[in-house]
Scaffold this motif. Structure first.
Motif, short mmCIF file in Angstrom:
data_model
loop_
_atom_site.label_atom_id
_atom_site.label_comp_id
_atom_site.label_asym_id
_atom_site.label_seq_id
_atom_site.Cartn_x
_atom_site.Cartn_y
_atom_site.Cartn_z
N ARG A 191 30.05 15.92 90.59
CA ARG A 191 30.45 16.38 89.26
C ARG A 191 31.76 17.16 89.34
N THR A 192 32.63 16.93 88.38
CA THR A 192 33.84 17.73 88.24
C THR A 192 33.46 18.98 87.46
N ILE A 193 33.69 20.15 88.06
CA ILE A 193 33.31 21.42 87.46
C ILE A 193 34.58 22.20 87.11
N ILE A 194 34.66 22.65 85.85
CA ILE A 194 35.77 23.51 85.42
C ILE A 194 35.15 24.74 84.80
N MET A 195 35.47 25.91 85.33
CA MET A 195 34.85 27.11 84.78
C MET A 195 35.83 28.29 84.74
N VAL A 196 35.62 29.12 83.74
CA VAL A 196 36.35 30.38 83.62
C VAL A 196 35.55 31.45 84.37
N LEU A 197 36.22 32.18 85.25
CA LEU A 197 35.58 33.28 85.98
C LEU A 197 36.47 34.52 85.92
N HIS A 198 35.84 35.69 85.81
CA HIS A 198 36.59 36.95 85.85
C HIS A 198 36.68 37.50 87.27
N ASP A 199 35.68 37.21 88.08
CA ASP A 199 35.65 37.74 89.44
C ASP A 199 36.56 36.90 90.33
N LEU A 200 37.63 37.49 90.80
CA LEU A 200 38.62 36.74 91.60
C LEU A 200 38.04 36.27 92.92
N ASN A 201 37.19 37.07 93.52
CA ASN A 201 36.63 36.68 94.82
C ASN A 201 35.63 35.54 94.67
N GLN A 202 34.89 35.52 93.57
CA GLN A 202 34.02 34.38 93.32
C GLN A 202 34.85 33.13 93.04
N ALA A 203 35.94 33.30 92.30
CA ALA A 203 36.82 32.16 92.02
C ALA A 203 37.34 31.57 93.32
N THR A 275 41.77 45.84 81.02
CA THR A 275 40.62 44.94 80.95
C THR A 275 40.38 44.17 82.22
N VAL A 276 41.37 44.13 83.12
CA VAL A 276 41.21 43.29 84.30
C VAL A 276 40.50 44.00 85.44
N ALA A 277 40.20 45.31 85.26
CA ALA A 277 39.61 46.06 86.35
C ALA A 277 38.33 45.42 86.88
N HIS A 278 37.55 44.81 85.99
CA HIS A 278 36.30 44.19 86.43
C HIS A 278 36.53 42.89 87.19
N ALA A 279 37.72 42.30 87.06
CA ALA A 279 37.94 40.97 87.62
C ALA A 279 37.97 40.95 89.13
N VAL A 280 38.25 42.09 89.73
CA VAL A 280 38.42 42.09 91.18
C VAL A 280 37.29 42.81 91.90
N HIS A 281 36.22 43.11 91.21
CA HIS A 281 35.06 43.71 91.87
C HIS A 281 34.17 42.65 92.44
#
Length: 281
Positions: A191-203, A275-281
């Motif tokens: 499957r081709t998966i496209i997703m929006v993520l806020h967590d950079l490490n998960q991305a 707002t981006v502070a949560h993105a890198v936790h």
């Protein structure tokens, strides 16, 4: 291989232009994550590609055809989307919710065929939600509900699945559970998966390809190492990031970061940075 791409895409809400002259290529049979600060156009882009909202101009091409000209049921057999905050009708069981994924294949009065039932049971099984088939969706935990929604998307039997922040409101264990499920679907089901993520490490951990957006434009798109680096994160999030390596995957990861001081142009910029502070936790 590129089956899906946008060309000169412009998307507006009222008079406000959110996405600007956007060209994005989505690699086939890969996991693509879209990152960027709040309000940069990530969710808007997903809604346009899946035809939930119309673009102001430009084209979205799938298999050589402009999706704007495709019939709804034809497109629904190719693309499935899990929105950011999906809502089900009160009282639906998990099995009933998943059955909605069979809509593109139904005719007449929409009665389920033996094929539909087989696919529904498969989708419940592959997402580990078979035991919830006759249970109300409202009675499930956040992680369980999210897996049932993914099962509904799978029941559409599309080769392309879009997910808008699929880990929102989930604890760490359930986040990992959902992302590992999507990775397994990519590897085992192609499957081709496209997703929006806020967590950079998960991305970085789960993506083959990352698109970094800011103010409705692509700052950088490419493999993890091309995007999760100090230079790109400075441009996208206005942070000074320390980048290391994930000891388990050897992919880049943001170890720590500082806000870059003295370069804010206006209050709007400062809000976006906050707002981006949560993105890198």
């Amino acid at each position: 291989m590129i089956r899906l791409y946008t060309d000169n895409l412009n998307i507006s809400y009222g008079e406000r232009l959110i996405v600007k002259n956007l060209r994005v290529d989505i690699p086939d049979k890969k996991i693509t994550t879209i990152i960027g600060p709040n309000g940069c156009g990530k969710s808007t882009l997903l809604k346009a590609i899946t035809r939930i909202i119309p673009p102001q101009s430009g084209t979205i091409v799938l298999d050589g055809k402009n999706i704007a000209k495709e019939k709804t049921k034809v497109l629904a057999r190719k693309i499935a989307i899990l929105p950011q905050t999906p809502e089900s009708v009160n009282g639906l069981t998990a099995g009933e919710l998943v059955s909605y994924g069979r809509f593109p294949y139904q005719k007449g009065f929409g009665r389920l065929t033996s094929k539909d039932i087989e696919v529904i049971d498969w989708a419940l099984d592959v997402t580990g939600t078979s035991e919830f088939k006759h249970r109300s969706v409202d009675a499930l935990s956040g992680g369980q509900r999210q897996r049932v929604w993914i099962a509904m998307a799978l029941a559409q039997e599309t080769e392309i699945i879009f997910l808008d922040e699929p880990t929102t409101y989930l604890d760490l264990a359930h986040q990992l559970e959902v992302l590992e499920l999507l990775q397994r679907l990519n590897k085992e089901e192609n499957r081709t998966i496209i997703m929006v993520l806020h967590d950079l490490n998960q991305a970085a951990r789960f993506a083959d390809y990352i698109v970094a957006l800011k103010d409705g434009e692509v700052v950088k798109a490419g493999h993890c190492e091309e995007v999760i680096n100090q230079h790109v994160l400075k441009k996208v999030f206005h942070i000074d990031a320390e980048i290391g390596r994930d000891p388990r995957t050897n992919k880049p990861m943001c170890i720590t970061y500082n806000l870059i001081k003295g370069e804010q142009k206006n209050e709007k910029d400062f809000d976006s940075i906050s707002t981006v502070a949560h993105a890198v936790h």
